[in-house]
Design a protein around this motif. Structure first.
Motif, PDB file in Angstrom:
ATOM      1  N   UNK A 150     -32.918  36.313 -84.876  1.00  0.00           N
ATOM      2  CA  UNK A 150     -32.726  35.012 -85.519  1.00  0.00           C
ATOM      3  C   UNK A 150     -32.464  33.927 -84.481  1.00  0.00           C
ATOM      4  N   UNK A 151     -31.683  34.260 -83.465  1.00  0.00           N
ATOM      5  CA  UNK A 151     -31.452  33.292 -82.385  1.00  0.00           C
ATOM      6  C   UNK A 151     -32.768  32.911 -81.720  1.00  0.00           C
ATOM      7  N   UNK A 152     -33.583  33.920 -81.438  1.00  0.00           N
ATOM      8  CA  UNK A 152     -34.880  33.666 -80.789  1.00  0.00           C
ATOM      9  C   UNK A 152     -35.758  32.779 -81.671  1.00  0.00           C
ATOM     10  N   UNK A 153     -35.890  33.142 -82.931  1.00  0.00           N
ATOM     11  CA  UNK A 153     -36.764  32.395 -83.839  1.00  0.00           C
ATOM     12  C   UNK A 153     -36.257  30.974 -84.093  1.00  0.00           C
ATOM     13  N   UNK A 154     -34.954  30.754 -83.914  1.00  0.00           N
ATOM     14  CA  UNK A 154     -34.377  29.412 -84.045  1.00  0.00           C
ATOM     15  C   UNK A 154     -34.500  28.604 -82.757  1.00  0.00           C
ATOM     16  N   UNK A 155     -35.087  29.212 -81.708  1.00  0.00           N
ATOM     17  CA  UNK A 155     -35.303  28.494 -80.460  1.00  0.00           C
ATOM     18  C   UNK A 155     -34.158  28.580 -79.465  1.00  0.00           C
ATOM     19  N   UNK A 156     -33.176  29.426 -79.735  1.00  0.00           N
ATOM     20  CA  UNK A 156     -32.030  29.611 -78.833  1.00  0.00           C
ATOM     21  C   UNK A 156     -32.328  30.804 -77.924  1.00  0.00           C
ATOM     22  N   UNK A 157     -33.243  30.607 -76.988  1.00  0.00           N
ATOM     23  CA  UNK A 157     -33.801  31.722 -76.214  1.00  0.00           C
ATOM     24  C   UNK A 157     -32.770  32.377 -75.298  1.00  0.00           C
TER      25      UNK A 157
ATOM     26  N   UNK B 119     -39.634  30.484 -74.095  1.00  0.00           N
ATOM     27  CA  UNK B 119     -39.876  31.516 -75.110  1.00  0.00           C
ATOM     28  C   UNK B 119     -40.546  32.774 -74.560  1.00  0.00           C
ATOM     29  N   UNK B 120     -41.484  32.612 -73.642  1.00  0.00           N
ATOM     30  CA  UNK B 120     -42.193  33.779 -73.128  1.00  0.00           C
ATOM     31  C   UNK B 120     -41.272  34.651 -72.276  1.00  0.00           C
ATOM     32  N   UNK B 121     -40.509  34.035 -71.386  1.00  0.00           N
ATOM     33  CA  UNK B 121     -39.589  34.803 -70.540  1.00  0.00           C
ATOM     34  C   UNK B 121     -38.539  35.495 -71.397  1.00  0.00           C
ATOM     35  N   UNK B 122     -38.010  34.798 -72.394  1.00  0.00           N
ATOM     36  CA  UNK B 122     -37.009  35.402 -73.275  1.00  0.00           C
ATOM     37  C   UNK B 122     -37.604  36.584 -74.035  1.00  0.00           C
ATOM     38  N   UNK B 123     -38.823  36.451 -74.510  1.00  0.00           N
ATOM     39  CA  UNK B 123     -39.496  37.559 -75.191  1.00  0.00           C
ATOM     40  C   UNK B 123     -39.561  38.776 -74.275  1.00  0.00           C
ATOM     41  N   UNK B 124     -39.945  38.565 -73.027  1.00  0.00           N
ATOM     42  CA  UNK B 124     -40.072  39.670 -72.082  1.00  0.00           C
ATOM     43  C   UNK B 124     -38.716  40.314 -71.811  1.00  0.00           C
ATOM     44  N   UNK B 125     -37.675  39.512 -71.644  1.00  0.00           N
ATOM     45  CA  UNK B 125     -36.338  40.059 -71.418  1.00  0.00           C
ATOM     46  C   UNK B 125     -35.872  40.865 -72.629  1.00  0.00           C
ATOM     47  N   UNK B 126     -36.060  40.322 -73.815  1.00  0.00           N
ATOM     48  CA  UNK B 126     -35.615  41.016 -75.026  1.00  0.00           C
ATOM     49  C   UNK B 126     -36.409  42.304 -75.227  1.00  0.00           C
TER      50      UNK B 126
ATOM     51  N   UNK C  15     -45.712  24.188 -77.846  1.00  0.00           N
ATOM     52  CA  UNK C  15     -46.642  25.128 -77.246  1.00  0.00           C
ATOM     53  C   UNK C  15     -46.200  26.569 -77.365  1.00  0.00           C
ATOM     54  N   UNK C  16     -45.374  26.911 -78.334  1.00  0.00           N
ATOM     55  CA  UNK C  16     -44.797  28.248 -78.422  1.00  0.00           C
ATOM     56  C   UNK C  16     -45.319  29.099 -79.573  1.00  0.00           C
TER      57      UNK C  16
END
Length: 176
Positions: free
Chosen positions: A66-73, A154-161, A43-44
């Motif tokens: 790269x970490x984010x895109x690999x799913x290592x949020x 993924x959404x929370x990590x996006x907001x933090x980044x 769902x991401x």
């Protein structure tokens, strides 16, 4: 047969056509919602596309993307804050770390890096607020991930980044 039955039967083809149109519209709406929500892997998909559309600070992107895109949020968030910490260290010339670094670099009383002329109380309050945001990023985002196991979505990590990237961009505008 009543006149109602006759009228209803006469309108039946129109009613069937209207129902068919409504079903088609509902199916289209469901497909649009599925696309917007992102029904792909976990769902991401929609969130990943949003991340890829961000104009992140170059160093934050280099550290985290790269970490984010690999799913290592969680690792991506931690890496973003570590990169921000490094940028502050580089710009300030201080060999400190974490909240101590942020408080020394951005102190409203004698900052090494200023966000404004510090000409009035409002300027000092703004300086203090930025100092607290930088310190908060380190203590609230980096430290829990560096010293324990945090599972970010993924959404929370996006907001933090994105927040950390904004701080890095603000840092770029600070003066010595």
């Amino acid at each position: 047969m009543s006149s109602y039955d006759t009228s209803f039967r006469a309108r039946l083809p129109d009613i069937k056509a209207a129902v068919a149109t409504a079903l088609t519209n509902l199916r289209s709406a469901v497909e649009i919602l599925k696309e917007r929500v992102g029904e792909g892997i976990n769902g991401t998909d929609g969130v990943i596309r949003a991340y890829q559309g961000l104009e992140l600070h170059k160093e934050i992107s280099r550290a985290a993307s790269q970490l984010y895109l690999d799913g290592h949020y969680a690792n991506a968030v931690e890496a973003a804050v570590k990169a921000l910490n490094g940028l502050v260290r580089l710009r300030s010339g201080l060999e400190l770390d974490g909240t101590t670094l942020m408080e020394k670099a951005f102190s409203p009383n004698s900052p090494l890096l200023k966000f404004n002329p510090l000409a009035c109380q409002s300027d000092k309050d703004e300086q203090k607020g930025y100092m607290q945001m930088f310190a908060g990023a380190v203590s609230g985002l980096r430290n829990p991930r560096a010293h324990g196991f945090v599972k970010d979505d993924p959404e929370r990590a996006l907001e933090f980044i994105a927040f950390v990237s904004l701080l890095a961009k603000i840092l770029d505008e600070a003066t010595a």
